[in-house]
Design a protein around this motif. Structure first.
Motif, PDB file in Angstrom:
ATOM      1  N   THR A 429       0.877  -1.160   0.000  1.00 47.08           N
ATOM      2  CA  THR A 429       0.000   0.000   0.000  1.00 47.08           C
ATOM      3  C   THR A 429       0.914   1.209   0.000  1.00 47.08           C
ATOM      4  OG1 THR A 429      -0.034  -0.096   2.396  1.00 47.08           O
ATOM      5  CG2 THR A 429      -1.851  -1.160   1.243  1.00 47.08           C
ATOM      6  N   PRO A 430       0.434   2.389  -0.346  1.00 48.80           N
ATOM      7  CA  PRO A 430       1.319   3.556  -0.392  1.00 48.80           C
ATOM      8  C   PRO A 430       2.058   3.757   0.930  1.00 48.80           C
ATOM      9  CG  PRO A 430      -0.792   4.079  -1.368  1.00 48.80           C
ATOM     10  CD  PRO A 430      -0.937   2.708  -0.773  1.00 48.80           C
ATOM     11  N   VAL A 431       3.349   3.889   0.849  1.00 47.46           N
ATOM     12  CA  VAL A 431       4.197   4.053   2.030  1.00 47.46           C
ATOM     13  C   VAL A 431       4.475   5.533   2.230  1.00 47.46           C
ATOM     14  CG1 VAL A 431       6.434   3.546   3.038  1.00 47.46           C
ATOM     15  CG2 VAL A 431       5.234   1.784   1.730  1.00 47.46           C
ATOM     16  N   LYS A 432       4.051   6.054   3.352  1.00 49.69           N
ATOM     17  CA  LYS A 432       4.250   7.481   3.617  1.00 49.69           C
ATOM     18  C   LYS A 432       5.511   7.733   4.423  1.00 49.69           C
ATOM     19  CE  LYS A 432      -0.716   8.373   3.548  1.00 49.69           C
ATOM     20  NZ  LYS A 432      -1.883   8.848   4.314  1.00 49.69           N
ATOM     21  N   ARG A 433       5.831   6.785   5.322  1.00 48.08           N
ATOM     22  CA  ARG A 433       6.978   6.995   6.208  1.00 48.08           C
ATOM     23  C   ARG A 433       7.750   5.690   6.287  1.00 48.08           C
ATOM     24  NH1 ARG A 433       2.446   8.015   8.407  1.00 48.08           N
ATOM     25  NH2 ARG A 433       2.616   6.329   9.943  1.00 48.08           N
ATOM     26  N   PHE A 434       9.045   5.723   6.058  1.00 45.82           N
ATOM     27  CA  PHE A 434       9.837   4.511   6.177  1.00 45.82           C
ATOM     28  C   PHE A 434      11.184   4.846   6.789  1.00 45.82           C
ATOM     29  CE2 PHE A 434      11.662   6.148   2.338  1.00 45.82           C
ATOM     30  CZ  PHE A 434      12.953   5.660   2.308  1.00 45.82           C
ATOM     31  N   HIS A 435      11.863   3.813   7.252  1.00 50.55           N
ATOM     32  CA  HIS A 435      13.175   4.009   7.875  1.00 50.55           C
ATOM     33  C   HIS A 435      14.014   2.773   7.625  1.00 50.55           C
ATOM     34  CE1 HIS A 435      16.302   5.049  10.698  1.00 50.55           C
ATOM     35  NE2 HIS A 435      15.739   6.214  10.900  1.00 50.55           N
ATOM     36  N   MET A 436      15.274   3.000   7.307  1.00 53.22           N
ATOM     37  CA  MET A 436      16.218   1.891   7.198  1.00 53.22           C
ATOM     38  C   MET A 436      16.593   1.435   8.598  1.00 53.22           C
ATOM     39  SD  MET A 436      16.615   1.663   3.902  1.00 53.22           S
ATOM     40  CE  MET A 436      18.111   0.724   3.605  1.00 53.22           C
ATOM     41  N   LEU A 437      16.527   0.116   8.852  1.00 50.27           N
ATOM     42  CA  LEU A 437      16.903  -0.412  10.168  1.00 50.27           C
ATOM     43  C   LEU A 437      18.403  -0.648  10.179  1.00 50.27           C
ATOM     44  CD1 LEU A 437      15.990  -1.351  12.903  1.00 50.27           C
ATOM     45  CD2 LEU A 437      15.504  -3.597  11.963  1.00 50.27           C
ATOM     46  N   PRO A 438      19.183   0.139  10.919  1.00 48.19           N
ATOM     47  CA  PRO A 438      20.640   0.044  10.877  1.00 48.19           C
ATOM     48  C   PRO A 438      21.149  -1.147  11.667  1.00 48.19           C
ATOM     49  CG  PRO A 438      19.998   1.677  12.478  1.00 48.19           C
ATOM     50  CD  PRO A 438      18.728   1.190  11.846  1.00 48.19           C
ATOM     51  N   HIS A 439      22.397  -1.511  11.419  1.00 49.66           N
ATOM     52  CA  HIS A 439      23.010  -2.638  12.115  1.00 49.66           C
ATOM     53  C   HIS A 439      23.886  -2.119  13.256  1.00 49.66           C
ATOM     54  CE1 HIS A 439      23.882  -7.067  11.151  1.00 49.66           C
ATOM     55  NE2 HIS A 439      23.960  -6.870  12.446  1.00 49.66           N
ATOM     56  N   THR A 458       7.108   1.678   7.919  1.00 47.07           N
ATOM     57  CA  THR A 458       7.835   0.683   7.130  1.00 47.07           C
ATOM     58  C   THR A 458       9.289   0.639   7.566  1.00 47.07           C
ATOM     59  OG1 THR A 458       6.399   1.084   5.229  1.00 47.07           O
ATOM     60  CG2 THR A 458       8.465  -0.059   4.803  1.00 47.07           C
ATOM     61  N   LEU A 459       9.815  -0.558   7.745  1.00 45.22           N
ATOM     62  CA  LEU A 459      11.236  -0.758   8.024  1.00 45.22           C
ATOM     63  C   LEU A 459      11.861  -1.509   6.861  1.00 45.22           C
ATOM     64  CD1 LEU A 459      11.368  -1.957  11.762  1.00 45.22           C
ATOM     65  CD2 LEU A 459      11.992   0.283  10.857  1.00 45.22           C
ATOM     66  N   VAL A 460      13.022  -1.051   6.442  1.00 50.79           N
ATOM     67  CA  VAL A 460      13.828  -1.774   5.453  1.00 50.79           C
ATOM     68  C   VAL A 460      15.054  -2.276   6.198  1.00 50.79           C
ATOM     69  CG1 VAL A 460      15.053  -1.649   3.265  1.00 50.79           C
ATOM     70  CG2 VAL A 460      12.993  -0.267   3.624  1.00 50.79           C
ATOM     71  N   SER A 461      15.219  -3.588   6.271  1.00 47.96           N
ATOM     72  CA  SER A 461      16.212  -4.134   7.189  1.00 47.96           C
ATOM     73  C   SER A 461      17.063  -5.207   6.547  1.00 47.96           C
ATOM     74  CB  SER A 461      15.498  -4.735   8.412  1.00 47.96           C
ATOM     75  OG  SER A 461      16.408  -5.390   9.260  1.00 47.96           O
ATOM     76  N   THR A 462      18.302  -5.313   7.051  1.00 44.78           N
ATOM     77  CA  THR A 462      19.138  -6.471   6.751  1.00 44.78           C
ATOM     78  C   THR A 462      18.716  -7.604   7.687  1.00 44.78           C
ATOM     79  OG1 THR A 462      20.813  -5.844   8.371  1.00 44.78           O
ATOM     80  CG2 THR A 462      21.045  -4.938   6.134  1.00 44.78           C
ATOM     81  N   CYS A 463      19.531  -8.636   7.800  1.00 39.73           N
ATOM     82  CA  CYS A 463      19.192  -9.787   8.641  1.00 39.73           C
ATOM     83  C   CYS A 463      19.105  -9.429  10.117  1.00 39.73           C
ATOM     84  CB  CYS A 463      20.198 -10.916   8.426  1.00 39.73           C
ATOM     85  SG  CYS A 463      21.899 -10.480   8.827  1.00 39.73           S
ATOM     86  N   VAL A 464      19.536  -8.220  10.515  1.00 39.25           N
ATOM     87  CA  VAL A 464      19.449  -7.827  11.926  1.00 39.25           C
ATOM     88  C   VAL A 464      17.998  -7.795  12.396  1.00 39.25           C
ATOM     89  CG1 VAL A 464      19.301  -5.331  11.542  1.00 39.25           C
ATOM     90  CG2 VAL A 464      20.348  -6.199  13.637  1.00 39.25           C
ATOM     91  N   GLY A 465      17.069  -7.639  11.475  1.00 39.85           N
ATOM     92  CA  GLY A 465      15.661  -7.594  11.837  1.00 39.85           C
ATOM     93  C   GLY A 465      15.006  -8.946  11.935  1.00 39.85           C
ATOM     94  N   CYS A 479       9.995 -10.514   1.535  1.00 42.71           N
ATOM     95  CA  CYS A 479      11.333 -11.108   1.499  1.00 42.71           C
ATOM     96  C   CYS A 479      11.801 -11.176   0.051  1.00 42.71           C
ATOM     97  CB  CYS A 479      11.321 -12.515   2.099  1.00 42.71           C
ATOM     98  SG  CYS A 479      10.724 -12.590   3.788  1.00 42.71           S
ATOM     99  N   PHE A 480      13.102 -10.916  -0.146  1.00 45.58           N
ATOM    100  CA  PHE A 480      13.645 -10.850  -1.495  1.00 45.58           C
ATOM    101  C   PHE A 480      14.630 -11.960  -1.818  1.00 45.58           C
ATOM    102  CE2 PHE A 480      12.314  -6.504  -0.644  1.00 45.58           C
ATOM    103  CZ  PHE A 480      11.718  -6.147  -1.831  1.00 45.58           C
ATOM    104  N   ASP A 481      14.856 -12.873  -0.889  1.00 46.24           N
ATOM    105  CA  ASP A 481      15.813 -13.940  -1.175  1.00 46.24           C
ATOM    106  C   ASP A 481      15.380 -15.210  -0.461  1.00 46.24           C
ATOM    107  OD1 ASP A 481      16.337 -13.258   1.406  1.00 46.24           O
ATOM    108  OD2 ASP A 481      18.516 -13.305   1.206  1.00 46.24           O
ATOM    109  N   LEU A 489      14.258 -17.886   7.206  1.00 42.01           N
ATOM    110  CA  LEU A 489      12.928 -17.573   6.690  1.00 42.01           C
ATOM    111  C   LEU A 489      11.881 -17.701   7.783  1.00 42.01           C
ATOM    112  CD1 LEU A 489      11.156 -16.822   4.323  1.00 42.01           C
ATOM    113  CD2 LEU A 489      10.977 -19.249   3.743  1.00 42.01           C
ATOM    114  N   VAL A 490      11.994 -18.719   8.620  1.00 42.58           N
ATOM    115  CA  VAL A 490      11.049 -18.882   9.730  1.00 42.58           C
ATOM    116  C   VAL A 490      11.143 -17.687  10.678  1.00 42.58           C
ATOM    117  CG1 VAL A 490      10.511 -20.263  11.769  1.00 42.58           C
ATOM    118  CG2 VAL A 490      10.991 -21.395   9.592  1.00 42.58           C
ATOM    119  N   GLN A 491      12.378 -17.220  10.933  1.00 40.09           N
ATOM    120  CA  GLN A 491      12.552 -16.064  11.809  1.00 40.09           C
ATOM    121  C   GLN A 491      11.888 -14.832  11.207  1.00 40.09           C
ATOM    122  OE1 GLN A 491      13.854 -16.145  14.731  1.00 40.09           O
ATOM    123  NE2 GLN A 491      15.261 -17.853  14.886  1.00 40.09           N
TER     124      GLN A 491
END
Length: 597
Positions: A429-439, A458-465, A479-481, A489-491
């Motif tokens: 859905t349209p994303v108004k606010r997002f943040h990269m989740l840092p490591h 919205t959070l955009v995260s590496t595996c830290v999330g 998920c992209f991979d 994947l279960v996590q």
């Protein structure tokens, strides 16, 4: 109770003090019914333990009880697992969001009661997880905050030694625990309960494994509680966790388990397979021509079987190279062996590029290859020379160079995974606010807190999330991979479906990535079937300690626990004492009327 207080304590017969602590300065073993004195300057939390014991005795509850809280809704599966974990070294496998930390808090609290002179340890793999779990455990059972400590590597070793001496319940990473055990800073013989979060990591020489090895070199009398959403990617990895963590019992629940159905929310999983598209398929065919040139040399020398290059993996190449090194063919000698070693190395590098092409797109392939050609990827001069003498490769490389280093207006984006991007826009859905989740731990907790509070959606995260962190209420996960090991994947999937229905969309490239995902799901089903069916022959740890004196068989006693407000600043002893008059800061255990049947 004023001045000094007397109470009874039991001895296990093995020197482990249970239900009490030895008198100051006394090293003799105490018999059942012996008494000891609490010094006048002792914390009044010791008085609380005395009062609980006396309340139990007056209520004729028998030798002992184990306490289960009623301040949260009672879930039968949590109660059953908690009881099992008190008396056996237990691996608890529960889907994310169904209360592993709750079970840990119950077990820790009962060992905290049973062993007033003992130490209880909770280990988590990252600092943010450690910080999260200390508050979560407090809110369940209300162990006094002044008895708890969070230990980090940034604290001086000498100061940590004092903390180990003064506190009773510790939250820390396994790396800190290894260091303190190695320096004899941690009193290993006093440790009575060890909780291990994300226990599937306990393989090889992981710090979790080192902690257990160092502990058993000094004592065998401690309980292990291991927690994980997934026990392992296959039966071999599950056995490694069992062996490394001294597990004698497994409590496993899957999403299909009847006793958790009422406490979980439906999660829809959508697998979206994205075709490569006409343009990317053309680049794939050209890159395979390059691979064929170098792979054919390995096949001709009979060190590699002929395979379909589209389905071959980098891992298969590595295995073939290892076999070549261990058992070189008689016809391959001297410099010829070195040439083939070089061919293996080049093919492995090229196949890594192929995986990038198929999973990430042409741009990722180019920047990887550019690192080989400009020397920034280390000593790969032979690979560079070989590739420069390959016209098929050089034509492709120059075309990518023009595309990404000197792009015409916006045309390079046409060669990215446009179909995947289009699918993503359909999902969101349209994303108004997002943040990269840092490591970075010092920023991570702030970002997660803002997300939970609605500061952005919205959070955009590496595996830290993926693991452990309480992200909050998540409705959609993309998920992209995919990996063959189902654990990650279960996590990820466990991030949603906690408070209400959730949705998971897995975007997969057609071909290898889709096959990897399917294999992952097959592995997961196989592991769960092996454990629940008990047909795999897992070798359980045979010597799980009883931890209680013979004849002492604690009975379940349900009790309403009143917890105070968690002090994020750590609190001072004075401020915590000040709250006690208002029934905060510790569980209300000293009043028999608070005990429920």
């Amino acid at each position: 109770l004023s001045g000094s207080t007397r109470r009874s304590c039991f001895s296990s017969g093995g020197g482990s003090e249970v239900w009490g602590a030895p008198a100051s300065g006394s090293g003799s073993e105490r018999q059942a019914g012996a008494e000891y004195v609490i010094p006048e300057d002792d914390d009044d939390d010791d008085v609380m333990v005395v009062a609980v014991y006396e309340a139990e005795r007056r209520l004729q509850l028998g030798d002992a009880v184990w306490i289960y809280p009623t301040n949260y809704p009672i879930r039968e599966y949590q109660l059953k697992i908690s009881e099992a974990a008190l008396f056996q070294n237990t691996l608890v496998c529960l889907p994310t969001g169904l209360g592993k930390t709750f079970i840990a808090a119950v077990v820790m609290y009962n060992f905290y009661r049973w062993y007033p002179a003992g130490k209880i340890v909770f280990m988590a793999p990252t600092k943010p997880l450690v910080a999260q779990q200390i508050e979560a455990c407090y809110k369940v059972m209300g162990i006094p905050q002044e008895h708890m400590a969070e230990l980090t590597g940034s604290t001086a070793a000498k100061q940590r030694q004092e903390v180990w001496r003064a506190k009773r319940v510790f939250f820390l990473t396994p790396q800190v625990m290894v260091n303190d055990l190695s320096r004899d800073t941690c009193p290993a013989r006093q440790i009575k309960c060890v909780v291990i979060d994300e226990a599937h990591k306990a393989s090889g020489n992981h710090a979790y494994c080192q902690v257990i090895r160092q502990l058993i070199s000094q004592t065998l009398r401690f309980r292990v509680l291991a927690l994980s959403a997934t026990p392992g990617g296959d039966t071999k990895s599950v056995q490694a966790v069992i062996s490394n963590l001294l597990i004698s019992h497994i409590e496993l629940r899957s999403e299909e388990s009847p006793d958790i159905q009422a406490h979980s929310h439906q999660r829809s999983v959508e697998k979206v397979v994205v075709p490569l598209g006409e343009k990317l398929s053309a680049y794939q065919a050209r890159y395979i021509q390059v691979l064929e040139k170098f792979m054919s040399r390995l096949v001709q020398n009979r060190v590699m079987a002929h395979k379909d290059l589209r389905t071959l993996s980098k891992y298969q190449l590595i295995l073939a190279r290892d076999q070549f090194r261990k058992n070189p063919a008689p016809h391959i000698k001297g410099s010829h062996q070195g040439v083939l070693e070089g061919d293996f190395a080049l093919c492995i590098s090229l196949y890594h590029g192929y995986e990038l092409l198929m999973q990430m797109g042409l741009r990722s392939l180019f920047f990887y290859i550019q690192g080989i050609m400009d020397g920034s990827r280390g000593q790969m001069s032979r690979a560079k020379n070989e590739l420069q003498r390959t016209p098929t490769f050089m034509d492709l490389y120059r075309e990518m160079e023009t595309m990404f280093l000197k792009p015409p207006d916006g045309t390079w984006i046409l060669h990215k995974r446009m179909s995947q991007i289009q699918r993503l826009t359909e999902v969101f859905t349209p994303v108004k606010r997002f943040h990269m989740l840092p490591h970075y731990s010092h920023k991570l907790q702030f970002v997660v807190h803002r997300f939970r509070q609605g500061g952005f959606n919205t959070l955009v995260s590496t595996c830290v999330g993926e693991e452990g962190l309480d992200i909050g209420e998540v409705d959609l996960i993309v998920c992209f991979d995919a990996q063959k090991n189902p654990t990650r994947l279960v996590q990820r999937m466990g991030r949603t479906g906690r408070k209400r229905q959730g949705r998971i969309v897995i975007i997969l490239a057609e071909g290898r990535e889709e096959r990897t995902y399917n294999q992952s799901q097959s592995n997961k089903r196989s592991v769960y079937k092996s454990i629940t069916g008990n047909r795999s022959g897992f070798r359980m740890y045979p010597s799980s300690p009883r931890m209680l004196p013979d004849g002492v068989n604690p009975q379940l006693h349900k009790m309403y626990i009143t917890c105070g407000q968690f002090d994020h600043g750590g609190g001072s002893r004075r401020s915590v004492r000040g709250r006690r008059s208002h029934a905060e800061g510790r569980p209300s255990l000293i009043h028999p009327q608070n005990m429920s049947e």
